[in-house]
Design an enzyme around this catalytic site. Sequence first.
Site, short mmCIF file in Angstrom:
data_model
loop_
_atom_site.label_atom_id
_atom_site.label_comp_id
_atom_site.label_asym_id
_atom_site.label_seq_id
_atom_site.Cartn_x
_atom_site.Cartn_y
_atom_site.Cartn_z
N HIS A 15 56.05 -21.28 -23.55
CA HIS A 15 57.41 -20.85 -23.22
C HIS A 15 57.56 -20.92 -21.70
CE1 HIS A 15 61.08 -18.76 -22.99
NE2 HIS A 15 60.60 -17.58 -22.68
N ASN A 39 64.42 -20.77 -18.04
CA ASN A 39 64.01 -20.21 -19.33
C ASN A 39 65.17 -20.35 -20.32
OD1 ASN A 39 63.53 -18.48 -21.48
ND2 ASN A 39 62.73 -16.81 -20.22
N CYS A 56 62.76 -15.13 -27.34
CA CYS A 56 62.14 -16.35 -26.81
C CYS A 56 61.01 -16.88 -27.69
CB CYS A 56 61.65 -16.12 -25.39
SG CYS A 56 62.98 -15.62 -24.29
N1 COA Z 1 66.35 -13.15 -5.21
C1 COA Z 1 65.83 -12.47 -4.18
N2 COA Z 1 65.20 -11.30 -4.34
C2 COA Z 1 65.08 -10.82 -5.58
C3 COA Z 1 65.60 -11.47 -6.70
C4 COA Z 1 66.26 -12.70 -6.48
N3 COA Z 1 66.79 -13.43 -7.46
N4 COA Z 1 65.34 -10.77 -7.80
C5 COA Z 1 64.66 -9.69 -7.40
N5 COA Z 1 64.51 -9.70 -6.05
C6 COA Z 1 63.86 -8.74 -5.19
C7 COA Z 1 63.75 -7.36 -5.82
O1 COA Z 1 64.96 -6.64 -5.60
C8 COA Z 1 62.61 -6.78 -5.05
O2 COA Z 1 63.07 -6.37 -3.79
P1 COA Z 1 62.43 -5.05 -3.09
O3 COA Z 1 60.98 -5.36 -2.91
O4 COA Z 1 63.22 -4.96 -1.83
O5 COA Z 1 62.67 -3.93 -4.06
C9 COA Z 1 61.69 -7.98 -4.81
O6 COA Z 1 62.49 -9.15 -5.01
C10 COA Z 1 60.52 -8.05 -5.75
O7 COA Z 1 61.00 -7.78 -7.03
P2 COA Z 1 60.05 -7.79 -8.28
O8 COA Z 1 60.84 -7.47 -9.50
O9 COA Z 1 58.84 -6.95 -7.96
O10 COA Z 1 59.62 -9.33 -8.28
P3 COA Z 1 58.58 -10.07 -9.14
O11 COA Z 1 57.63 -10.78 -8.31
O12 COA Z 1 58.03 -9.23 -10.27
O13 COA Z 1 59.50 -11.20 -9.82
C11 COA Z 1 60.51 -11.72 -11.91
C12 COA Z 1 60.54 -10.83 -10.69
C13 COA Z 1 61.58 -11.27 -12.87
C14 COA Z 1 60.77 -13.15 -11.48
C15 COA Z 1 59.11 -11.65 -12.57
O14 COA Z 1 58.72 -10.30 -12.73
C16 COA Z 1 59.07 -12.31 -13.92
O15 COA Z 1 59.29 -13.50 -14.05
N6 COA Z 1 58.72 -11.57 -14.97
C17 COA Z 1 58.67 -12.09 -16.30
C18 COA Z 1 60.06 -12.26 -16.81
C19 COA Z 1 60.10 -13.08 -18.04
O16 COA Z 1 59.18 -13.78 -18.38
N7 COA Z 1 61.22 -12.99 -18.71
C20 COA Z 1 61.50 -13.72 -19.87
C21 COA Z 1 60.80 -13.19 -21.02
S1 COA Z 1 61.11 -14.18 -22.38
#
Ligand code: COA
Length: 317
Positions: A244, A274, A110
Amino acid sequence: MSIQVLGTGAYVPERIVTNDELSTMVDTSDEWIRQRVGVAERRVSVSENAAEMGAKAAQKALEAAGITADQLDLIVGATVSSDFGCPSMSAKVQELIGAGCPAFDVNSACSGFLFALDTAAAFVARGGIRYALVLGAERLSRILDWTDRSTCVIFGDGAGAAVIAPGENYLASHLYTQGGESVLSIPLGKGNSPFYEKDVAPLAVHMSGQETFKFAVKQIVGEIRLIAERAGITTEQIDYIVPHQANIRIIDLAARRLNVPMEKFVVNIERYGNTSSASVPISFDELVRSGRLKRGDLIALCAFGGGLSSGACLIRW
Ligand code: COA
């Protein structure tokens, strides 16, 4: 330092996939995706590969710059989702737009556009280049696991490009790599070698969301401060930040830590998700075409991603 931006362009495929449509494919909801990521819909390519989208963005950047493809002396592109290992995405763009110059890709996920821009700027500084095309083009939909709700809701397809020329408007830049695949990786699978002994994960985006989140905020904040310091300005003097587009909460937190108002950040994650290396040039193009820019405005571009990698630069418009 070395370059000026003459024109920008962007292209996204027509097919819109809404959160509601995704909710019919994996266990998710419009509410969760909007709140936790900030995406409402994304574009998915049904027929065009990364290079074909890149060529369309490139054509628009050439038009905006007022030059033709045969005037280009260099093409540097970024992608992690080309349909081909060879030719490079940039080589295919060269063919499609009718250019005759050297063309190659960099792979910094990215952050790719920042790495490509800095590479092209170094070539321009070396001399002998009148015009260079820099682009990021991604068909991420081909490398996603569409049964994995933690990744497939985040990404989208598209391309963005810029034409650069020798100038004095690239005020500072910084690139960073912290090698390793534990936080974010795209394994390509093991192929069918009968000699391969290791277990390799299948082709897909593998990501530790929270680790990536922390890395992203730290890098944006640190690198915006660093490029401002290198250019001898304060962060308050930056007119626009083009980050980004990975998660609206990342942008929001970085804005608060930098004490820069959200209005200065270019945000389109709601519409495109993204798009990896295409995200910064698509957003930059939106800013340029919005008519908001005045001559002399200071614009910071910044990105982070797999590698792990990050990069930022400061451009005077
Ligand atoms: N829909 C519903 N629930 C979802 C889900 C979705 N699409 N994806 C994950 N969950 C659930 C998980 O299973 C978890 O459930 P649990 O609490 O029962 O275990 C819960 O939501 C929380 O998951 P978590 O991973 O802790 O969520 P989060 O707040 O960290 O959000 C991301 C997840 C991926 C959106 C976030 O961490 C993020 O954006 N990180 C950066 C990623 C990024 O920038 N990537 C690109 C890099 S270039």
